[in-house]
Design an enzyme around this catalytic site. Structure first.
Site, PDB file in Angstrom:
ATOM      1  N   GLU A   1     -25.149  18.023   2.254  1.00 33.75           N
ATOM      2  CA  GLU A   1     -25.959  17.434   3.522  1.00 33.75           C
ATOM      3  C   GLU A   1     -25.864  18.903   4.113  1.00 33.75           C
ATOM      4  OE1 GLU A   1     -25.656  15.498   7.779  1.00 33.75           O
ATOM      5  OE2 GLU A   1     -23.854  16.057   6.490  1.00 33.75           O
ATOM      6  N   LYS A  13     -30.523   9.880   7.511  1.00 28.43           N
ATOM      7  CA  LYS A  13     -29.580   9.653   8.351  1.00 28.43           C
ATOM      8  C   LYS A  13     -30.141   8.929   9.276  1.00 28.43           C
ATOM      9  CE  LYS A  13     -25.647  13.146   9.939  1.00 28.43           C
ATOM     10  NZ  LYS A  13     -24.915  13.743  10.142  1.00 28.43           N
ATOM     11  N   CYS A  42     -23.198  11.634   5.690  1.00 27.51           N
ATOM     12  CA  CYS A  42     -22.009  12.312   6.707  1.00 27.51           C
ATOM     13  C   CYS A  42     -21.700  11.072   7.622  1.00 27.51           C
ATOM     14  CB  CYS A  42     -22.511  13.287   7.290  1.00 27.51           C
ATOM     15  SG  CYS A  42     -20.960  13.911   7.425  1.00 27.51           S
TER      16      CYS A  42
END
Length: 506
Positions: free
Chosen positions: A264, A339, A373
């Site tokens: 990321e 995300k 993440c």
């Protein structure tokens, strides 16, 4: 019984006919004319010799399994024994069929209790896999049903057998060998009074079945993952950053990896030239590099013959800032992922927005999922991906402290166990003192597996050295996931109580 010296599985021969006939008379003592004629056995052997096997104990005929191959579309909605065998002529057998159909399986009474029937079933399963058939089917008798037919339906009877409230010697044995009831068959076998003329259509699915294709490409079953544990350092421009990225692509490709996974915000060093701006403005300037970086990665995916997951980068869409990444396939295709959950810090400091699209991606290595993440800490997301057929979950992350990394690491491992999939995570390491809000990084790349006998006991396939720039290469076997789903010590996907709860997208 006398002492057992030898148990042998052999192809059935016409020389065995008299032994076979006597064995059937003994095995089906309560059914009149329960044996095959020699002409019928000869037909089966001639049409499909591999499907006819006998088992012998100390040279004595102990049992037999007979089968044919059928086009299952013609029979799966219901049939009788005469229909499936075409009035015992076996003209329904076709090498172009897709299902192994069990015509008969029996063990002489004196040899029962030696698990010989399981050996015959195991042979059928191995034959089914070798011939690339969808599975095995047959009509199973329910010989104890006549004792309960006045008080319950066949369906209720099967449910009680499944719950061990009623014992049925045939159905219990078949279900213990991984066959599952598919439907009730009425008037299946003429003369089966014990079953009240009912039978249960039992099926076993071949998890290794591959649908025939006219395309030259095939889905890989052993997949090699290349994880890039990226060192944060200052770069003077995009060219220098991509030079380092290409170095890693070259390295993992040199090991014939199928995927390269970047972390990321791997391109955060490019914010150094805008460190005089506020954090929110600096990351928006960084977003201007995303499109050309994706183009470069797409070119590398083709030239190095590898699927590249670009980690993630900031991207402006209609004035809103998102954290996105791209899957650049080696066939030239490019797909985008977002995300969905931004951390409080990302929202507060950068003004990042959460995305709205969750999906799996089809690749030449099967279906994969990608969560960035913080997203992996929300189990609903990976469960939805697993229900859509995901085999490998990739998690690019960026964590500054060890406790932040631990959240990602332990949640990722939980996702592998509960979704019966592989999970690969990688992040950045090192320091970036000239970029606000990106000063330090803590990372360790890992590949997680389910925890069962075929996998590492601790569920860790491979792990890198923490906080060191390196690559991690690991092979994962997709067929092992199929086997786990069917035969695992626990089966978390199949054992979900969907009668009580469900997870779905809005």
């Amino acid at each position: 019984m006398e002492e057992i010296e030898n148990i042998e599985l052999v192809f059935l021969s016409l020389d065995d006919y008299e032994d076979l006939k006597q064995a059937m008379i003994e095995a089906y003592a309560k059914i009149e004319n329960s044996y095959w004629e020699m002409e019928q056995v000869e037909t089966l052997i001639r049409k499909f010799p591999e499907g006819q096997v006998a088992i012998k104990v100390n040279g004595h005929f102990a049992g037999c399994a007979l089968s044919i191959i059928v086009d299952y579309n013609n029979f799966e909605n219901g049939h009788t024994y005469r229909q499936i065998t075409n009035n015992h002529s076996f003209n329904t057998h076709t090498q172009a069929g897709d299902m192994l159909y069990g015509i008969d399986i029996f063990i002489k009474p004196r040899f029962r209790g030696l698990r010989l029937g399981r050996r015959l079933y195991d042979y059928r399963k191995e034959l089914c896999e070798r011939l690339n058939l969808k599975g095995i089917a047959f009509g199973g008798r329910i010989p104890n049903f006549h004792k309960y037919s006045s008080e319950m339906t066949p369906k209720q009877y099967i449910d009680k057998v499944r719950r061990k409230e009623i014992h049925d010697p045939v159905l219990d044995f078949q279900m213990s060998n991984d066959f599952h009831p598919a439907r009730i068959l009425k008037n299946y076998l003429v003369g089966d009074e014990e079953s009240n003329d009912y039978a249960v259509l039992l099926e076993w699915d071949n998890i290794y079945y591959e649908k025939p294709s006219n395309k030259a490409t095939t889905i890989k079953k052993v997949v090699r993952l290349g994880l890039v544990q990226w060192q944060m350092r200052l770069y003077k421009d995009v060219e220098e950053l991509m030079q380092q990225a290409e170095f890693f692509v070259d390295a993992v490709s040199g090991y014939r990896s199928d995927f390269a996974l970047f972390p990321e915000f791997f391109n955060a060093p490019l914010m150094a030239e805008n460190n005089h701006l506020g954090e929110a403005d600096a990351i928006r300037e960084l977003a201007s590099f995303t499109e050309p970086l994706v183009q470069r990665f797409a070119e590398l995916a083709i030239s190095y013959n590898i699927n590249i997951i670009t980690g993630s980068m900031p991207e402006l869409v209609d004035g809103k800032l998102y954290n996105v990444g791209y899957l650049c396939k080696r066939d030239g295709g490019v797909e985008r992922f977002e995300k969905l959950h931004v951390t409080p810090d990302e929202a507060k400091v950068w003004g990042l927005q959460g995305g709205s699209t969750l999906k799996t991606f089809d690749t030449d290595c099967g279906k994969i999922g990608i969560l960035i993440c913080y997203d992996v800490e929300f189990p609903e997301l990976s469960r939805l991906l697993a229900l859509d057929g995901m085999d490998i979950l990739f998690v690019p992350y960026l964590t500054d402290t060890q406790n932040g990394y631990s959240r990602v690491r332990h949640c990722a491992q939980a996702r592998a166990i509960e979704n019966e999939c592989y999970v690969a995570i990688t992040g950045s390491v090192g320091n970036l003192p000239k970029v606000h809000n990106m000063d330090i990084q803590y990372g360790q790349s890992m590949v997680f597996t389910p925890c069962d006998f075929s996998f590492p006991a601790n569920g860790i396939k491979a792990e890198s050295t923490p906080n060191t720039e390196m690559i991690l290469i690991a092979d994962v076997d997709i067929d092992m996931l199929r086997e786990l789903n069917q035969l695992g010590s626990v089966r978390t996907l199949r054992d979900r109580r969907t009668d009580l709860y469900e997870i779905k997208t809005k």
